[in-house]
Motif scaffolding. Structure first.
Motif, PDB file in Angstrom:
ATOM      1  N   UNK A 248      -1.798   4.976   2.578  1.00  0.00           N
ATOM      2  CA  UNK A 248      -1.698   6.433   2.147  1.00  0.00           C
ATOM      3  C   UNK A 248      -1.842   6.491   0.684  1.00  0.00           C
ATOM      4  N   UNK A 249      -2.210   7.811   0.229  1.00  0.00           N
ATOM      5  CA  UNK A 249      -2.449   8.182  -1.338  1.00  0.00           C
ATOM      6  C   UNK A 249      -2.047   9.556  -1.358  1.00  0.00           C
ATOM      7  N   UNK A 250      -1.439   9.880  -2.500  1.00  0.00           N
ATOM      8  CA  UNK A 250      -1.271  11.229  -2.787  1.00  0.00           C
ATOM      9  C   UNK A 250      -1.356  11.575  -4.292  1.00  0.00           C
ATOM     10  N   UNK A 251      -1.470  12.951  -4.346  1.00  0.00           N
ATOM     11  CA  UNK A 251      -1.586  13.822  -5.475  1.00  0.00           C
ATOM     12  C   UNK A 251      -0.277  14.881  -5.395  1.00  0.00           C
ATOM     13  N   UNK A 252      -0.483  15.537  -6.419  1.00  0.00           N
ATOM     14  CA  UNK A 252       0.737  16.321  -6.516  1.00  0.00           C
ATOM     15  C   UNK A 252       0.885  17.369  -5.229  1.00  0.00           C
ATOM     16  N   UNK A 253      -0.457  17.728  -4.608  1.00  0.00           N
ATOM     17  CA  UNK A 253      -0.369  18.703  -3.603  1.00  0.00           C
ATOM     18  C   UNK A 253      -0.969  18.226  -2.415  1.00  0.00           C
ATOM     19  N   UNK A 254      -1.216  16.928  -2.289  1.00  0.00           N
ATOM     20  CA  UNK A 254      -1.885  16.571  -1.028  1.00  0.00           C
ATOM     21  C   UNK A 254      -1.590  15.011  -0.814  1.00  0.00           C
ATOM     22  N   UNK A 255      -1.430  14.590   0.433  1.00  0.00           N
ATOM     23  CA  UNK A 255      -1.342  13.420   0.955  1.00  0.00           C
ATOM     24  C   UNK A 255      -2.082  13.037   1.846  1.00  0.00           C
ATOM     25  N   UNK A 256      -2.970  11.787   1.926  1.00  0.00           N
ATOM     26  CA  UNK A 256      -3.996  11.481   2.811  1.00  0.00           C
ATOM     27  C   UNK A 256      -3.662  10.053   3.178  1.00  0.00           C
ATOM     28  N   UNK A 257      -4.285  10.100   4.596  1.00  0.00           N
ATOM     29  CA  UNK A 257      -4.096   8.825   5.489  1.00  0.00           C
ATOM     30  C   UNK A 257      -5.557   8.136   5.853  1.00  0.00           C
ATOM     31  N   UNK A 258      -5.614   7.043   5.849  1.00  0.00           N
ATOM     32  CA  UNK A 258      -6.796   6.316   6.250  1.00  0.00           C
ATOM     33  C   UNK A 258      -6.356   4.866   6.883  1.00  0.00           C
ATOM     34  N   UNK A 259      -7.344   4.270   7.455  1.00  0.00           N
ATOM     35  CA  UNK A 259      -7.393   3.104   8.359  1.00  0.00           C
ATOM     36  C   UNK A 259      -7.398   2.097   7.439  1.00  0.00           C
ATOM     37  N   UNK A 260      -6.610   1.012   7.235  1.00  0.00           N
ATOM     38  CA  UNK A 260      -6.961   0.088   6.013  1.00  0.00           C
ATOM     39  C   UNK A 260      -7.985  -0.884   6.678  1.00  0.00           C
ATOM     40  N   UNK A 261      -8.224  -0.713   8.031  1.00  0.00           N
ATOM     41  CA  UNK A 261      -9.462  -1.824   8.353  1.00  0.00           C
ATOM     42  C   UNK A 261     -10.815  -0.913   8.172  1.00  0.00           C
ATOM     43  N   UNK A 262     -10.960   0.242   7.900  1.00  0.00           N
ATOM     44  CA  UNK A 262     -12.145   0.836   7.615  1.00  0.00           C
ATOM     45  C   UNK A 262     -12.238   2.054   6.705  1.00  0.00           C
TER      46      UNK A 262
END
Length: 72
Positions: A23-37
C-alpha cells in the motif's frame, strides 16, 4: 497525486510473504498493488472508501488464506 512510499505488511516474510499486496498513501488517497508485479495495475481509493473496502473484505474473507485467494 504522488504515491511513491510503497510498503507491505511487517508480517510479510520469506517465501509466500513475498507474494502480498503493498500500500501507499497520500493525504487524500490510498493505493494497493501486487508486490509480485508492481508495474501492473494499481487500485486507488479515496481515503474513506478504502476503509469501507477493508471492512467488506474482513466480513467476507476471514483468513489470510481467503484474502490471498481473493486477490489471485
Amino acid at each position: 497525486m504522488t504515491l511513491d512510499n510503497w510498503r507491505k505488511s511487517s508480517y510479510s516474510g520469506e517465501g509466500d510473504g513475498n507474494s502480498c499486496v503493498e500500500i501507499s498513501n497520500s493525504p487524500t488517497h490510498i493505493a494497493v498493488r501486487d508486490s509480485k508485479a508492481p508495474a501492473r495495475a494499481t487500485l486507488t481509493f479515496p481515503t474513506g472508501a478504502f476503509s469501507a473496502f477493508l471492512d467488506e473484505l474482513k466480513s467476507t474473507h476471514s483468513t489470510v488464506t481467503d484474502f490471498a485467494r481473493f486477490r489471485g
